[in-house]
Design a protein around this motif. Sequence first.
Motif, PDB file in Angstrom:
ATOM      1  N   GLY A 374       0.793  -1.212   0.000  1.00 38.08           N
ATOM      2  CA  GLY A 374       0.000   0.000   0.000  1.00 38.08           C
ATOM      3  C   GLY A 374       0.826   1.263   0.000  1.00 38.08           C
ATOM      4  O   GLY A 374       2.056   1.248   0.117  1.00 38.08           O
ATOM      5  N   TYR A 375       0.119   2.383  -0.143  1.00 42.15           N
ATOM      6  CA  TYR A 375       0.719   3.707  -0.040  1.00 42.15           C
ATOM      7  C   TYR A 375       0.382   4.313   1.310  1.00 42.15           C
ATOM      8  O   TYR A 375      -0.732   4.150   1.819  1.00 42.15           O
ATOM      9  N   ASN A 376       1.366   4.998   1.882  1.00 41.51           N
ATOM     10  CA  ASN A 376       1.108   5.747   3.106  1.00 41.51           C
ATOM     11  C   ASN A 376       0.219   6.948   2.789  1.00 41.51           C
ATOM     12  O   ASN A 376       0.115   7.366   1.629  1.00 41.51           O
ATOM     13  N   PRO A 377      -0.452   7.531   3.795  1.00 44.41           N
ATOM     14  CA  PRO A 377      -1.344   8.675   3.545  1.00 44.41           C
ATOM     15  C   PRO A 377      -0.597   9.836   2.886  1.00 44.41           C
ATOM     16  O   PRO A 377       0.611  10.000   3.091  1.00 44.41           O
ATOM     17  N   PRO A 378      -1.280  10.648   2.092  1.00 43.90           N
ATOM     18  CA  PRO A 378      -0.629  11.791   1.445  1.00 43.90           C
ATOM     19  C   PRO A 378      -0.012  12.740   2.470  1.00 43.90           C
ATOM     20  O   PRO A 378      -0.581  12.984   3.544  1.00 43.90           O
ATOM     21  N   ALA A 379       1.168  13.264   2.123  1.00 41.39           N
ATOM     22  CA  ALA A 379       1.864  14.222   2.981  1.00 41.39           C
ATOM     23  C   ALA A 379       2.301  15.413   2.137  1.00 41.39           C
ATOM     24  O   ALA A 379       2.719  15.247   0.982  1.00 41.39           O
ATOM     25  N   LEU A 380       2.198  16.615   2.719  1.00 46.75           N
ATOM     26  CA  LEU A 380       2.619  17.827   2.014  1.00 46.75           C
ATOM     27  C   LEU A 380       4.140  17.908   2.018  1.00 46.75           C
ATOM     28  O   LEU A 380       4.763  17.967   3.072  1.00 46.75           O
ATOM     29  N   TRP A 381       4.728  17.893   0.819  1.00 52.28           N
ATOM     30  CA  TRP A 381       6.189  17.952   0.700  1.00 52.28           C
ATOM     31  C   TRP A 381       6.685  19.324   0.255  1.00 52.28           C
ATOM     32  O   TRP A 381       7.856  19.619   0.382  1.00 52.28           O
ATOM     33  N   SER A 382       5.796  20.153  -0.284  1.00 54.11           N
ATOM     34  CA  SER A 382       6.198  21.496  -0.677  1.00 54.11           C
ATOM     35  C   SER A 382       4.973  22.383  -0.789  1.00 54.11           C
ATOM     36  O   SER A 382       3.935  21.946  -1.308  1.00 54.11           O
ATOM     37  N   SER A 383       5.100  23.595  -0.317  1.00 53.03           N
ATOM     38  CA  SER A 383       4.033  24.592  -0.485  1.00 53.03           C
ATOM     39  C   SER A 383       4.446  25.664  -1.492  1.00 53.03           C
ATOM     40  O   SER A 383       3.828  26.721  -1.573  1.00 53.03           O
ATOM     41  N   SER A 384       5.493  25.378  -2.257  1.00 52.69           N
ATOM     42  CA  SER A 384       5.965  26.316  -3.279  1.00 52.69           C
ATOM     43  C   SER A 384       5.116  26.216  -4.545  1.00 52.69           C
ATOM     44  O   SER A 384       4.619  25.146  -4.891  1.00 52.69           O
ATOM     45  N   ALA A 385       4.974  27.336  -5.220  1.00 59.68           N
ATOM     46  CA  ALA A 385       4.371  27.328  -6.549  1.00 59.68           C
ATOM     47  C   ALA A 385       5.383  26.712  -7.501  1.00 59.68           C
ATOM     48  O   ALA A 385       6.484  27.248  -7.689  1.00 59.68           O
ATOM     49  N   PHE A 386       5.010  25.568  -8.094  1.00 58.61           N
ATOM     50  CA  PHE A 386       5.987  24.858  -8.910  1.00 58.61           C
ATOM     51  C   PHE A 386       5.287  23.981  -9.940  1.00 58.61           C
ATOM     52  O   PHE A 386       4.551  23.051  -9.597  1.00 58.61           O
TER      53      PHE A 386
END
Length: 636
Positions: A374-386
Amino acid sequence: MGTVLWWHGSSGSLGTRLAAVFGACALAMSIAALGGVISASASTTALAIAGSSRLESVACPSTTTCEAVGTNGGQGVVVTITNGIPGSAQAVSGTSQLWGVACPSATSCEAVGENIAGQGELVPITSGTAGSAVAVSGTDVLYGVACPSTSSCEAVGQNSSAQGVVVPITGGTAGSAQPLSGTYYLFNVSCPSATTCEAVGVSSSPYQGVVVSIASGTPGTAQPVPGTTGLFGVACPSVTSCEAVGQTSSQGAAVVVTSGSPGSLQTVPGTYYLEAVACPSAASCEAVGENSSSGQGAVVPITSGTPRSPQAVSGTSFLEGVACPSATSCEAVGGNASNQGVVVFITLSGFQAGDLAAVNGNSTWVMTSNGSSGYNPPALWSSSAFYGSQATLSGDLTGNGQSDLVAVNGTSVWVMLSSSGSFQAPQQWSSSAFSGTRAILLADVTGNGMEDLVAVNDNSVWVMLSTGSGFAAPVKWSSSAFYGSHTTLAADVNGDGMADLIAVNGSSTWVLTSTGTAFNPPAQWSSSAFYGSHATLAADVNGDGMTDLIAVNGSSTWVMTSTGSAFGAPAQWSSSAFYGSQATLAADVNGDGRADLIAVNGSSTWVMTSTGAAFNTPAQWSSSAFYGSRATLAAG
């Protein structure tokens, strides 16, 4: 013979033995740590093993099982490690010390060491149980062993004449010891192919590290590595490239060995010595040894041949062996201040193979694979506009075994590098105008472990090579008219380590192979009708090192495997309905070396794992809402 400064005193793996011969040495150092990003994080607590005084080596026949060897102070011991948890130490009668271990199959390992009578010993280990020790005539001690096939191994050590020796092992039986002039000890060996091995050790006079190539069981000439006082560990992530580690007179050392020839010495400030190395990917290795400042075991990531900053491991005094059963984890062994053997689990962090990234306008989220189900729950890795106006891509730009993000715009290219649990801030890697009218791709076209940008136009192909910190100026690699009416892909189809270009048309598939500096003329690799109504992908689905083609349709999936010079006839690998409403991707999600299929939908993610000859039935790996408004990518 006097004091020799090429070994690491009584705290090191051969310190007690060599101190008796040469006398002890003491070194005082004040060294600044090398800069760089640590790509591995060791567990904060080392697990001590009762019944052992130190562990010297470890090998992992599967992703869940490893075998470690060492001593309890009077006898050799074997310790089985299952899912990172060590079992009880098994004493092996007839041995005084076990120094090395290799596992040619999932249930069979070979350990080497010495007995109290001063002979090398060979000990078979079957399903975690040590067999009877067998003395090896013509040897004083055996230190290292590697098994290039299920029936053959090569062991190295020393004989009673103070020469390094190579001993072939066939079907568990040791052959004649072959002494090697000009060497004093051979400490370790790694075999990148069935007929080729690289051994490392110490020369006889002067004392310095040596590299010895072994071809079909016959050792060649010892090649000294100036500036080193010994080489103790070696690992070969590819047929032509190995990483050797050891010591100078004052600190740890690393040396890249290319096609049997040692390169320049690289010192590792902050370490006293480096004892062993393992390579979970072609461009990423993990070395272990001892920290110079704190008297603790040290882990040193090595990226594309460049050592990074050492990381001290609490609860250890030294680390002597390491093995990496998967691309995301390693097991290290050594000892602690209480005279006990220790096991340390190392987790390799970052955006790794099989992980998913969702690139949005102002944020990037990641679901990491748990490697099995399985996949682990989604995590925020960047809050940059990219994101890129021309393309948003993922690939390993620095050669550290982690995938980074690339945004290709009309006149600039920006990058977010992967680090532990996040992406770094965006940085500009190119101000050149670079775009392809037919495709913009990211792949390692030179085979140096760093992925490059490729722009496919109607009548030309241009490349910007990655330097590890930026993209070089665009260079034309082909003036051929080359693109696919259905898709244009980049991947290594012939197994030489360099990515090639693939043009998939309605009734034929053509390839431009890479020379490392340009693309060869187009060649037809298939005349079969082959493409997917939902996706046409390139990935190594059978684990043979050559990329295959995958056609994903509404209710079936077909594959054309690569032979290295052509694609085979299409074969149906699945009759399941499988595709993603947001993205259909290919990546190795479970670390078995074979690419799997991933279907990313609005509120779930499904996977079909590869058996090497077909795809298993679809399994749900996540029920999370996950996709990117700009791009959904898989780390490869």
